[in-house]
Write an enzyme that holds these catalytic residues in place. Structure first.
Site, short mmCIF file in Angstrom:
data_model
loop_
_atom_site.label_atom_id
_atom_site.label_comp_id
_atom_site.label_asym_id
_atom_site.label_seq_id
_atom_site.Cartn_x
_atom_site.Cartn_y
_atom_site.Cartn_z
N HIS A 59 0.80 -1.22 0.00
CA HIS A 59 0.00 0.00 0.00
C HIS A 59 0.83 1.27 0.00
O HIS A 59 0.43 2.29 -0.56
CB HIS A 59 -1.00 -0.04 1.15
CG HIS A 59 -2.04 -1.10 0.97
ND1 HIS A 59 -2.63 -1.79 2.01
CD2 HIS A 59 -2.58 -1.62 -0.18
CE1 HIS A 59 -3.49 -2.66 1.52
NE2 HIS A 59 -3.48 -2.59 0.21
N HIS A 64 -7.75 -8.49 -8.14
CA HIS A 64 -8.14 -9.36 -7.02
C HIS A 64 -8.44 -8.48 -5.82
O HIS A 64 -7.63 -8.36 -4.90
CB HIS A 64 -7.04 -10.38 -6.72
CG HIS A 64 -6.75 -11.31 -7.86
ND1 HIS A 64 -6.04 -10.93 -8.97
CD2 HIS A 64 -7.10 -12.61 -8.05
CE1 HIS A 64 -5.96 -11.95 -9.81
NE2 HIS A 64 -6.59 -12.98 -9.28
N SER A 111 -6.71 -2.14 -0.84
CA SER A 111 -6.32 -1.45 -2.08
C SER A 111 -7.49 -0.78 -2.81
O SER A 111 -7.35 0.37 -3.26
CB SER A 111 -5.62 -2.43 -3.02
OG SER A 111 -4.51 -3.03 -2.40
N GLU A 121 -13.47 -9.43 -8.25
CA GLU A 121 -13.37 -10.35 -7.12
C GLU A 121 -14.27 -11.54 -7.38
O GLU A 121 -15.38 -11.38 -7.91
CB GLU A 121 -13.76 -9.66 -5.81
CG GLU A 121 -13.72 -10.54 -4.58
CD GLU A 121 -12.36 -11.21 -4.37
OE1 GLU A 121 -12.34 -12.44 -4.16
OE2 GLU A 121 -11.34 -10.50 -4.44
N GLY A 172 -10.25 -11.76 -12.38
CA GLY A 172 -9.49 -10.60 -12.81
C GLY A 172 -8.45 -10.91 -13.87
O GLY A 172 -8.14 -10.07 -14.73
N ASP A 190 -2.67 -8.74 -7.39
CA ASP A 190 -2.19 -9.40 -6.15
C ASP A 190 -3.09 -10.57 -5.78
O ASP A 190 -3.81 -10.54 -4.80
CB ASP A 190 -2.10 -8.39 -5.00
CG ASP A 190 -3.44 -7.76 -4.67
OD1 ASP A 190 -4.34 -7.77 -5.53
OD2 ASP A 190 -3.61 -7.28 -3.53
#
Length: 297
Positions: free
Chosen positions: A19, A42, A104, A124, A153, A178
């Site tokens: 982050h 994700h 995020s 997601e 994704g 990620d």
């Protein structure tokens, strides 16, 4: 063993690295007026309770955000990127106690510029997390600027590139990838999708998070991303953070990395300054350390 649901790992050391990198990258990209398409492949749930059952189970925030907050309290001044990260977390904790953690999607949503027509696309698959994500993003009341989709994704990303042109005619995109890496094939999927993206939209900024674990695929991934970047003649930054081994018998994640393709020219030095503070603050045992490399183009 990793858990697919990020709620178990919210605010851990990997989130701190991810982050800080995400915010520093986006802040720099937004220095230009043209709008940006932001994509999180994700996304997870978006917001996490650090006093909830999931977070408390592993207590990973204790070796991440909470240690950093403790270290920050004794310092007169922090690197800009670290301070920005802590300020964003504080925004969701007005009472001064870190009980809520922004993931995020929420961090990116908070920085969307209405006048520039930035757009955020979130993906997601987990049935519970997609419901939480939809509700959390709705509370931010950003309307059409945010699109939440229950979809893979990996499969969705190539269809979004190149992104639509902004009002000025330029095409700009920043992608965060990620996945959980619970499935070994995720490592190959990441490199394959990135390879496709660099063909479709070579000037996009791509951020890839990955765990550093004793698995060949985990060590091969950053090497593969470096090769892809060099072949495409794109610049890159590679940052890693290891907090060291925990107590005997602890099999949890102790290190992770971020690989950024087409990073801001300031990012490598920003991360070095940040990790000079974050690394010692989070260190706990043998194997601790951090590194920032840059190259390409």
């Amino acid at each position: 063993m990793f858990s697919y649901r990020h709620a178990f790992h919210a605010a851990n050391h990997a989130d701190v690295l991810k982050h800080i990198t995400l915010l520093a990258t986006l802040r720099h990209l937004q220095q230009k007026e043209a709008g940006i398409t932001l994509i999180d492949t994700h996304a997870g749930a978006g917001l996490y309770r650090l006093d909830g059952d999931y977070s408390q189970k592993g207590a990973e925030a204790q070796d991440g955000l909470f240690k950093l907050l403790e270290a920050a309290a004794s310092q007169d001044e922090l690197p800009e990127s670290v301070q920005d990260y802590l300020d964003q977390v504080a925004h969701f904790n007005p009472n001064g106690e870190a009980r809520v953690y922004p993931g995020s999607p929420v961090l990116m949503a908070q920085l969307l510029r209405y006048e520039a027509r930035d757009r955020l696309k979130l993906f997601e698959l987990h049935p519970t997390d997609i419901d939480s994500l939809t509700g959390n993003m709705a509370q931010l009341e950003l309307g059409r600027a945010v699109q939440v989709t229950r979809e893979d994704g990996f499969a969705a990303l190539p269809k979004l590139l190149p992104p639509p042109a902004s009002a000025s005619g330029s095409k700009r995109a920043m992608v965060l990838m990620d996945p959980s890496y619970e499935i070994k094939s995720d490592y190959a999927k990441v490199s394959n999708v990135i390879a496709d993206c660099l063909k479709r939209f070579p000037t996009g900024t791509y951020l890839v998070w990955y765990p550093i674990i004793p698995r060949p695929e985990a060590h091969e991934l950053p090497r593969r991303l470096r090769t892809l970047s060099n072949q495409a003649k794109r610049s890159w930054v590679h940052a890693t953070l290891a907090i060291g081994r925990g107590e005997e018998g602890d099999t949890g994640l102790s290190a992770s990395g971020m690989f950024i393709i087409n990073p801001p020219y300031t990012l490598a030095e920003q991360l070095r300054e940040a990790l000079k503070v974050v690394g010692p603050a989070l260190a706990r045992g043998n194997g601790k350390g951090w590194q920032v490399e840059a190259g390409g183009a």
